[in-house]
Design a protein around this motif. Sequence first.
Motif, PDB file in Angstrom:
ATOM      1  N   ALA A  37       0.845  -1.257   0.130  1.00  0.00           N
ATOM      2  CA  ALA A  37      -0.200  -0.134  -0.008  1.00  0.00           C
ATOM      3  C   ALA A  37       0.942   1.153  -0.012  1.00  0.00           C
ATOM      4  O   ALA A  37       2.051   1.128   0.263  1.00  0.00           O
ATOM      5  CB  ALA A  37      -0.964   0.027   1.300  1.00  0.00           C
ATOM      6  N   ALA A  43      -0.772  -0.611   5.303  1.00  0.00           N
ATOM      7  CA  ALA A  43      -0.267  -1.854   4.840  1.00  0.00           C
ATOM      8  C   ALA A  43      -0.172  -2.736   6.276  1.00  0.00           C
ATOM      9  O   ALA A  43      -0.628  -3.825   6.255  1.00  0.00           O
ATOM     10  CB  ALA A  43       1.224  -1.803   4.318  1.00  0.00           C
ATOM     11  N   GLY A  46      -3.600  -3.983   7.343  1.00  0.00           N
ATOM     12  CA  GLY A  46      -4.168  -5.097   6.324  1.00  0.00           C
ATOM     13  C   GLY A  46      -3.332  -6.360   6.979  1.00  0.00           C
ATOM     14  O   GLY A  46      -4.020  -7.432   6.991  1.00  0.00           O
ATOM     15  N   THR A  63      -6.805  -1.980   5.085  1.00  0.00           N
ATOM     16  CA  THR A  63      -5.978  -1.060   4.492  1.00  0.00           C
ATOM     17  C   THR A  63      -6.625   0.249   3.938  1.00  0.00           C
ATOM     18  O   THR A  63      -6.060   1.288   4.043  1.00  0.00           O
ATOM     19  CB  THR A  63      -5.151  -1.737   3.290  1.00  0.00           C
ATOM     20  OG1 THR A  63      -4.520  -3.020   4.013  1.00  0.00           O
ATOM     21  CG2 THR A  63      -4.082  -0.784   2.786  1.00  0.00           C
ATOM     22  N   LEU A 387      -3.796  -0.300  -3.978  1.00  0.00           N
ATOM     23  CA  LEU A 387      -3.479  -1.443  -2.575  1.00  0.00           C
ATOM     24  C   LEU A 387      -3.759  -2.846  -3.407  1.00  0.00           C
ATOM     25  O   LEU A 387      -4.626  -3.162  -4.136  1.00  0.00           O
ATOM     26  CB  LEU A 387      -3.937  -1.360  -1.352  1.00  0.00           C
ATOM     27  CG  LEU A 387      -5.503  -1.242  -1.519  1.00  0.00           C
ATOM     28  CD1 LEU A 387      -6.239  -2.503  -0.599  1.00  0.00           C
ATOM     29  CD2 LEU A 387      -6.299  -0.135  -0.834  1.00  0.00           C
TER      30      LEU A 387
END
Length: 580
Positions: A37, A43, A46, A63, A387
């Motif tokens: 990302a 990130a 996520g 994210t 992303l």
Amino acid sequence: MIRLLLALAALTLPVTVSARTKGPSPRPAKAQGVVSAADRRAAAAGVEMLRAGGSATDAAIATMLALNVVEPQSSGIGGGSFWVNHASGGKLTTIDAREAAPAAADAHWFYAADGTPLRHSDAVPGGRSVGVPGALRGMALAHRQSGRLPWARLFVPAIRLARDGFQLTPRLIDGMAAYGRHVTPETRALYSDAQGNLLSVGATVRNPAQAALLERIAAQGPDSFYVGPQAAKIVAAVNGAARNPSRMTTGDLASYDAKPRPPVCLMYRVYRVCGMGPPSSGGITVLMILKQLERFDMAKLGKDSPVAWHLFAESSRLAYADRDLYVGDPDYVRVPVSGLLDERYLASRSATISPGATLASVDAGMPPGAPQRMRAKASETPGTTDLVAVDAKGNVVEVTTTVEGYFGSGLSVDGTVLNNELTDFDIVPEKDGALVANRVEGGKRPRSSMAPTIVYGPDGTVRIALGAAGGPTIIAQIAKALIGVLDWKLSAQDAIGMGLIFAPGPVIAEQGTQAETMAPALRALGQQVQIAPLGLKANAIERVGGRWVGAADPRSEGVSIAQDGTVTEPPRATLQRAPE
């Protein structure tokens, strides 16, 4: 419930950001998830979902929600998105969560009181540029299809960032300084001190209004954003805007839905390349560029060949001409998708490309099934974020999401930026009796260049998933990166980082890169070449030696993070930046 989830999440082992690599680890590793990302904290959000047993879809949603907080200039739930989702069983699906025009919008939506069309820059600020936001509906649809964690769990990292605070990065604060003149005082105040001066990079910002909004949506579900008090707030903000007030209704929000769409796919050499269909033009145009280049030996020419980049520019120009003329919302206009991707048609377009000369002029072609159209001047603003997430089971999710220009319309509700996506429509609806495909109509979704892409290798497995930000440059970025990976055998990281030749018309060679050094040779081939910084930002995950390896654009603040906490951070470019 939300506060309990936040408390539990605080006990979760954090991502180990100190473990940085400049490339993939050489040691063998079991299959694990990865998130790439445009911001490290997003990130990490996520990856937090992957560690909790979530799917790639769960990771992508978390994210996106975190980006809403830490990268508000580019995306958020006040905007929209396109999704391309590969399930480990092989099924490929796409989601259209593009913003939509209010029902009251008509062909002269962006005309002044004297009957003349507004300039694009005058149409952006205020309420009339705001489309009904689609991002949250897209998340909800994706979660129903392939989420594993509870809806509320996905919001925990974003709520934590908004409530407890996050540090300002150069992209956000520089973007506000350079491109935030249209932003309302309420939004600007979030990033300013008591005297009204913008905060410095590294300052901590808290957004309690946004934290409360996210808590409500987490607890009450996505409908709470589209009906009731929250919908009324959005309508009041856009209709009561000091500039360009809208005529949006609560019914516009209540009736909005994200839509499954058929993906668009073509073979490029031995690879199956798949992307987003209309109302995005990204997937179609990327495929056209690649297919028109297929008859040339790009691998033999190599990345350092001016002829290779000349061919890339010529193919780009042809493909952009077609997309400008024919692509719009397929629910409102007839888009000749099969004709544009017809191999005989593309072969005929490719036949006009010469390795030794530049086309004197480029017009749109006549693909099979094409209706009469007028070509309109493209008006997209560089913006957006991308992303990509993969989980240990091999599910892959690629999402490009946006509020359009920097800080969208300049309006915000509960600390969340509202898009200016409707300025992606062509303002003038017709000429000489021919209607523009991308004209404004009530309920219609504007054309986009967003191009989330998944590529399959000869064995049918995912080879690479990638996407980009940067308005109309997105298409060229994706095509360039794919040629880099598939023809020139570069890593995804090196292919993303390579300088861009952008040619929707005259060639723009990216300043400070190898593309700039190509300018004299390109001019010798007849190209008109400008040198300029370009707002580029891309993310990717590729399959290499049985492992997933992430990549992020060196021009951005992005990283990729593996499920074990390993951070892969690209060497940062020192290029002049245009807005991404």
